[in-house]
Design an enzyme around this catalytic site. Sequence first.
Site, PDB file in Angstrom:
ATOM      1  N   SER A   7       0.852  -1.190   0.000  1.00  0.00           N
ATOM      2  CA  SER A   7       0.000   0.000   0.000  1.00  0.00           C
ATOM      3  C   SER A   7       0.886   1.237   0.000  1.00  0.00           C
ATOM      4  O   SER A   7       2.054   1.189   0.371  1.00  0.00           O
ATOM      5  CB  SER A   7      -0.876   0.020   1.244  1.00  0.00           C
ATOM      6  N   LYS A   8       0.276   2.327  -0.428  1.00  0.00           N
ATOM      7  CA  LYS A   8       1.034   3.577  -0.492  1.00  0.00           C
ATOM      8  C   LYS A   8       1.450   4.001   0.915  1.00  0.00           C
ATOM      9  O   LYS A   8       2.533   4.530   1.128  1.00  0.00           O
ATOM     10  CB  LYS A   8       0.168   4.649  -1.135  1.00  0.00           C
ATOM     11  N   ARG A   9       0.558   3.752   1.865  1.00  0.00           N
ATOM     12  CA  ARG A   9       0.866   4.183   3.226  1.00  0.00           C
ATOM     13  C   ARG A   9       2.127   3.499   3.748  1.00  0.00           C
ATOM     14  O   ARG A   9       3.003   4.132   4.302  1.00  0.00           O
ATOM     15  CB  ARG A   9      -0.327   3.893   4.158  1.00  0.00           C
TER      16      ARG A   9
END
Length: 494
Positions: A246-248
Amino acid sequence: MTETRLRFPPSPTGYLHIGGARTALYNWLYARQTGGKLILRIEDTDVGRSTQESIQGILEGLEWLGIDFDEGPYFQTDFESDHIAAANRLLVQGNAYKCFCTKEELDAKREAASAAKTVFGYDRTCRNLSADQIAEKEAAGMPSVIRFKVPERSGLLGYDDKVFGRIECAYSEIDDFVIVRSNGKPLYLLCNVVDDIRDRITHIIRGQDHMTNTLKQVLLYEALNAPLPVFGHMPLTLDTKKAKISKRSHGEIVAVQFYRDNGFIPWAFNNFLALLGWSAGNDREIFSREELIRDFSLERINKSSAIFNYRKDDPKFFTDPKAMHINEHYLRTMGIAELGQMIEKELVAENLWDEEYAAGKKDWYLGTLALIRDRFHTLKDFTTLGRAYFADDFTVDAKPLEKNVLKHPGLQEWLPELADRYERCTDFTLEETEKIARDLADELEIKPGIIINAMRTVLTGQLAGPSMFDIVLTLGRDRVVRRLRGVKKPFQSS
Ligand code: GLU
């Protein structure tokens, strides 16, 4: 045979990530292989989370990848009346019912179930309300949701998944799920099926995370009297520690835009995505567009999770090394004219483009790309590592300075002397320029490497690169002479 119709239906709540792009690619490949149609549908019913920016990003990402569509983009919110009509039809047919249970009542039952360590399932309180009871509750202004009435059948509910095989569960395991909220808004499970029926979708290839929805949707197809499409679910994409990417937690490298902005070749990136969850049954890694369209098959999608091999703590891992390796392959082997067009964009963006590169200097331009591409990794390298070929204002890389390539004080005299000899020579050829440099080293009784390594740094700013005298000829006499003389100025590293 009926025409195959596939779709890519992203929810525009974020960027186009690797997993979404892979889904789009697999659908595209199958549609192109079967001569069918691919439909783009933006599933924007979650109004609170859908954004125009996300829609834009998804469209740009798909365009960059070269994934083209035959229909759409359709927007799910434009079809709300279809979704409501389907919900009403299910009510009328007796496949759905109004449920008046409040959130508080459901929460209390959920808590009781958890205290008793049992799994909470909707207890069907409202499933058999009489028409009078419903009218009474509505007259009292009680809000209601619409739930699907899961048939009471023995035997198993199931479908054949193209990737995972037969998927089954007992009917009793499926809750009477909500299809319309109390505010009258139909839910994703229903909208998605209604749209797929309307768009006459024959194949649904999507992420494994949707598999639990599929069994419920099979019931919706049956109740709406529509033929069941072929389903194939793709494995999740995990990192090396088996966490969902995920980007996070992983940053920009999971977004398709990152690859566009960092000089990846669109087809090379598609090629990488294709292998993230699919193989041709051997070790083969490089597939042209035509080969992939020909060889792709739903049956060969892997069942096990795909691993995105990225180690964010290791700076050597700019991204998954396989993505880089495939990119390098295309960069170094693709047709030079095509590469020329790609690099033109890079040069234009950096204000380094000369219109003559498409006219009188075309041979020089393409020849230079062919000379320098072997050590490059991305399209960006041509304007960074390769800047010295297109401009005089290049910086000197830290590496040659660390290696003390310019340390010898004599170079301050020797390189300008070499410049004079190059200026005077009548025959500015590969052989002659090399001979002149070597003769100078002999006269000075120094190793030729001292002169040659220093030349490379002064002429290109780099420690490594193509053969030295190819560089000399490519840069041309004027630039070579000017740069060798410029050695008297102090060098600054980038
Ligand atoms: N909108 C859903 C998503 O983005 C698509 C689900 C589907 O492919 O049916 O996950």
